[in-house]
Design an enzyme around this catalytic site. Structure first.
Site, short mmCIF file in Angstrom:
data_model
loop_
_atom_site.label_atom_id
_atom_site.label_comp_id
_atom_site.label_asym_id
_atom_site.label_seq_id
_atom_site.Cartn_x
_atom_site.Cartn_y
_atom_site.Cartn_z
N SER A 97 28.49 41.81 -13.02
CA SER A 97 26.98 41.59 -14.33
C SER A 97 27.20 42.79 -14.89
CB SER A 97 25.44 41.53 -13.83
OG SER A 97 25.14 41.71 -14.49
N TYR A 147 19.93 43.58 -7.13
CA TYR A 147 20.62 42.81 -7.53
C TYR A 147 22.36 43.73 -8.41
CZ TYR A 147 22.63 39.63 -10.74
OH TYR A 147 23.30 38.64 -11.10
#
Length: 272
Positions: A142, A155
């Site tokens: 990401s 995350y």
């Protein structure tokens, strides 16, 4: 890399980015796509869409947090449908909450799926690819694997770890003629983030754009594939002015009050 005629395994294939990647590969001429996720009924729906595009689809319900189950089912899949030429590790979960209000079960879930699930799958597939001396592994990280985001501490930690894992494997597996690539989407409009408070000034992308960017990156043989101009700008900004990007991240992050309202709204929707 030419997708045509290849056998591909995609985790997290029942929705979001994983689903979009599976469909895009079918459109690009993949011969067979093994769809991995926890919910069999959703996988069947995606398999029907893929079959309509002319590719063979194999729905395979697997819980990536259960190593024994993964070992058995992937060994069977390789025997019945292999060899697998390309692995896409896309399965992941995310919880948005200020760290001081985070809950251990949510943190453990993110670690178990985003990291250990990817590790288990990669270990099984990479060993078989090494024997056949060819293969490509794509790990979906990401933009938060480059620039950490407030309210997304765990995350971000998993996505940073995925980049480190990918870089290490790229070096280790090159002698076995295995390519290892990182895909770095920015904020993507999927079911996973539907109850999130989005960051200010960030324009979300679509799963379809992420999938198309992946195909273009494979054609260029890029080791890291960033999606969208905002991602490129953020990475360059973080490289040359990290103090500025940290300040921007703080200003862009949802406030604690907005976080509380979002969780109350989500709880109310789930109770109906």
């Amino acid at each position: 890399m030419n997708i045509q005629g290849k056998t591909i395994l995609v985790t997290g294939a029942s929705r979001g980015i994983g689903r979009a990647i599976a469909l895009e590969f079918a459109q690009q001429g993949a011969q067979k796509i093994i769809l991995v996720a926890r919910t069999h009924s959703r996988l069947v729906e995606v398999a029907v869409e893929i079959a309509a595009l002319g590719a063979e689809a194999v729905p395979l319900a697997v819980d990536l947090t259960q190593p024994v189950e993964v070992n058995i089912k992937i060994a069977q899949a390789w025997r019945d449908y292999g060899p697998i030429h390309l692995l896409v590790n896309c399965a992941g979960v995310a919880h948005q909450v200020p760290f001081l209000q985070s809950h251990l079960p949510d943190i453990q879930e993110e670690m178990a799926i985003n990291l250990m699930g990817m590790y288990t799958m990669t270990r099984l597939i990479a060993r078989r690819m090494a024997v056949q001396r060819q293969g490509t592994i794509i790990n979906v990280s990401s933009l938060m694997g480059k620039i950490a985001a407030p309210t997304m501490a765990t995350y971000s930690a998993t996505k940073f770890a995925i980049l480190g894992f990918t870089q290490a494997l790229r070096s280790e597996l090159s002698d076995h003629n295995i390519q290892v690539i990182a895909l770095l989407p920015s904020l993507t409009d999927t079911d996973m983030v539907k109850n999130f408070q989005w960051f200010r000034w960030v324009a979300p992308t679509t799963p379809q754009k992420v999938a198309r960017s992946l195909v273009m990156g494979l054609q260029k043989e890029s080791p890291e594939i960033l999606v969208g101009w905002q991602s490129h700008l953020a990475v360059w900004g973080n490289r040359f002015a990290p103090w500025l990007m940290e300040k921007v991240s703080r200003l862009a992050a949802p406030s604690e009050e907005r976080q509380i309202l979002a969780r109350l709204k989500a709880a109310g929707a789930n109770s109906r």
